[in-house]
Design an enzyme around this catalytic site. Structure first.
Site, mmCIF file in Angstrom:
data_model
loop_
_atom_site.group_PDB
_atom_site.id
_atom_site.type_symbol
_atom_site.label_atom_id
_atom_site.label_comp_id
_atom_site.label_asym_id
_atom_site.label_seq_id
_atom_site.Cartn_x
_atom_site.Cartn_y
_atom_site.Cartn_z
ATOM 1 N N HIS A 67 1.011 -1.057 0.150
ATOM 2 C CA HIS A 67 0.053 0.540 0.301
ATOM 3 C C HIS A 67 0.813 1.594 0.024
ATOM 4 C CE1 HIS A 67 -3.651 -1.792 0.643
ATOM 5 N NE2 HIS A 67 -3.342 -2.462 1.618
ATOM 6 N N ASP B 210 -2.870 -9.982 -2.460
ATOM 7 C CA ASP B 210 -3.076 -10.100 -1.082
ATOM 8 C C ASP B 210 -4.615 -9.297 -2.164
ATOM 9 O OD1 ASP B 210 -2.179 -8.574 1.551
ATOM 10 O OD2 ASP B 210 -3.694 -7.496 0.685
ATOM 11 N N HIS C 69 -6.369 -6.932 -0.451
ATOM 12 C CA HIS C 69 -5.796 -5.022 -0.684
ATOM 13 C C HIS C 69 -5.367 -5.326 -1.634
ATOM 14 C CE1 HIS C 69 -7.018 -6.436 3.980
ATOM 15 N NE2 HIS C 69 -7.968 -5.231 3.431
ATOM 16 N N ASP D 262 -4.210 -12.646 3.523
ATOM 17 C CA ASP D 262 -5.512 -12.790 3.994
ATOM 18 C C ASP D 262 -6.324 -12.372 3.501
ATOM 19 O OD1 ASP D 262 -4.570 -10.911 2.253
ATOM 20 O OD2 ASP D 262 -4.639 -8.547 3.365
HETATM 21 C C1 SS9 Z 1 -9.438 -3.023 9.209
HETATM 22 C C2 SS9 Z 1 -9.254 -1.496 8.822
HETATM 23 C C3 SS9 Z 1 -8.541 -1.958 6.775
HETATM 24 C C4 SS9 Z 1 -6.483 -1.744 6.173
HETATM 25 C C5 SS9 Z 1 -5.874 -2.930 5.606
HETATM 26 C C6 SS9 Z 1 -4.756 -3.140 5.016
HETATM 27 C C7 SS9 Z 1 -4.406 -4.408 5.059
HETATM 28 C C8 SS9 Z 1 -3.076 -4.423 4.525
HETATM 29 N N1 SS9 Z 1 -11.512 -2.674 10.213
HETATM 30 N N2 SS9 Z 1 -7.373 -1.239 7.391
HETATM 31 S S1 SS9 Z 1 -2.399 -5.850 3.176
HETATM 32 ZN ZN ZN Z 2 -3.985 -6.636 2.268
#
Ligand code: SS9
Ligand code: ZN
Length: 340
Positions: free
Chosen positions: A161, A197, A199, A282
């Site tokens: 990110h 991932d 995300h 994840d």
């Molecule tokens: C969870 C908030 C999510 C971002 C998650 C980033 C994951 C990186 N309630 N915040 S792999």
């Molecule tokens: Zn992630």
């Protein structure tokens, strides 16, 4: 398989993140790597080797120097104003129509200036841990440049990110980008980055946007309902140098594997000389902050399929927050990769 690891990851242990309207214990914590290390040891993987320190050059090859300086100073500046009892978290960001060209002087403004969420605490050890993670990715890349078929960068905090000049989503420095740029600087003409991932890898997309020498592909939860919300749609092709495959809630192996085949076919068309995998697990069915439905055994299939590309590969650890299954999911992926 080479595994690179540095215990300095422990120095990033935030107290709290803002999630679902509450300050909650951080999901991204040192226990994640403890679980993975333990599983790899138990399954007979080779013992990890420590990273080499090549200074700031591998980092500033993909991050702006002013951003790097901010990260190095941020905790010090925060403590001077707020003391050491809480984590440094931003609360205000610029919106369209506000000034982009003026970095605020105070630390609260600067935290917002260089970040994009309130879930990514800066602590006393953030710079040490994040820069160690970047060194781990850089060293894994050097192992592959030196002839290893595959190296695993077992690092945290994650990186995908983080962009050339922003942090967020638990990420500060983009290890996958460090590895991809490292391959380029070592003479590989075309590099591919595959981000699996849950995300969207918005930082990696931004860093290499429009660059034909580093092709980036991300499979992820559709940003219309999932973090990072403001990038990751299918129409973002960056002039043909990027591919996004957004997927719905509940995605299981059947639809995931079809998307993976699309991504892999596109990478093969690109004919890269090296591959970087942003490995997040994840996507597992029990992840506490995600909503896909992959099973532990599916990671072996994903690893096998990516390994079958036959490319010199650096695998960089990204997300995965179900600590009880992290080790098994990562080990399955790596074992699948090494098959054939
Ligand atoms: C969870 C908030 C999510 C971002 C998650 C980033 C994951 C990186 N309630 N915040 S792999
Ligand atoms: Zn992630």
């Amino acid at each position: 398989m080479k595994i690179v690891y540095c215990p300095d990851h422990r120095l990033q242990h935030g107290r709290a993140e803002l999630a679902d309207g509450r300050l909650v214990p951080v999901f991204e914590h040192p226990g994640r790597l403890d679980a993975i290390l333990e599983a790899l040891h138990r399954r007979g993987f080779p013992e990890p080797v420590p990273p080499e320190d090549r200074g700031l050059a591998p980092i500033t090859a993909v991050h702006e120097p002013a951003y790097v300086e901010f990260l190095q100073r941020a905790w010090h500046d925060w403590v001077a104003v707020h003391g050491p009892d809480g984590d440094a978290l931003p609360l205000s960001w610029r919106a369209p129509g506000m000034r982009e060209d003026r970095e605020p002087e105070g630390i609260d403004g600067r935290l917002g200036y260089w970040s994009f969420d309130a879930g990514t605490p800066i602590t006393a050890g953030t710079w040490a841990a994040a820069s160690a993670a970047a060194r781990v990715a850089d060293t894994a890349r050097m192992q592959v440049s030196a002839g290893a078929r595959v190296a695993f960068a077992l690092a945290r905090p994650p990186g995908h990110h983080a962009g050339s000049r922003f942090y967020g989503g638990y990420c500060f420095l983009n290890g996958a980008a460090v590895a991809a740029q490292g391959f380029r600087d070592a003479g590989v003409a075309r590099v591919a980055v595959l981000d699996v991932d849950y995300h969207h890898g918005n930082g990696t997309q931004q860093i290499f946007a429009g660059r034909a020498d580093v092709f980036t592909v991300s499979l992820h939860a559709d940003p219309s309902f999932s973090f990072p919300f403001f990038l990751g749609h299918a129409d973002e092709t960056e002039g043909g140098t990027h591919m996004n495959i957004p997927l719905p809630r509940g995605t299981d192996w059947l639809s995931y594997s079809a998307a993976l085949e699309t991504a892999l076919a596109r990478i093969e068309r690109q004919d890269p000389g090296a591959l970087v995998v942003s490995l997040g697990v994840d996507t597992w069915e029990g992840d506490p902050i995600c909503s896909f439905a992959l099973k532990t055994t599916d990671y072996r299939r994903i690893g096998r399929r990516i390994g079958a590309l036959g490319l010199p590969t650096v695998i960089v650890m990204e997300g995965g927050y179900a600590v009880e299954s992290l080790g098994a999911n990562v080990a399955e992926f790596l074992e699948g990769f090494a098959e054939r």
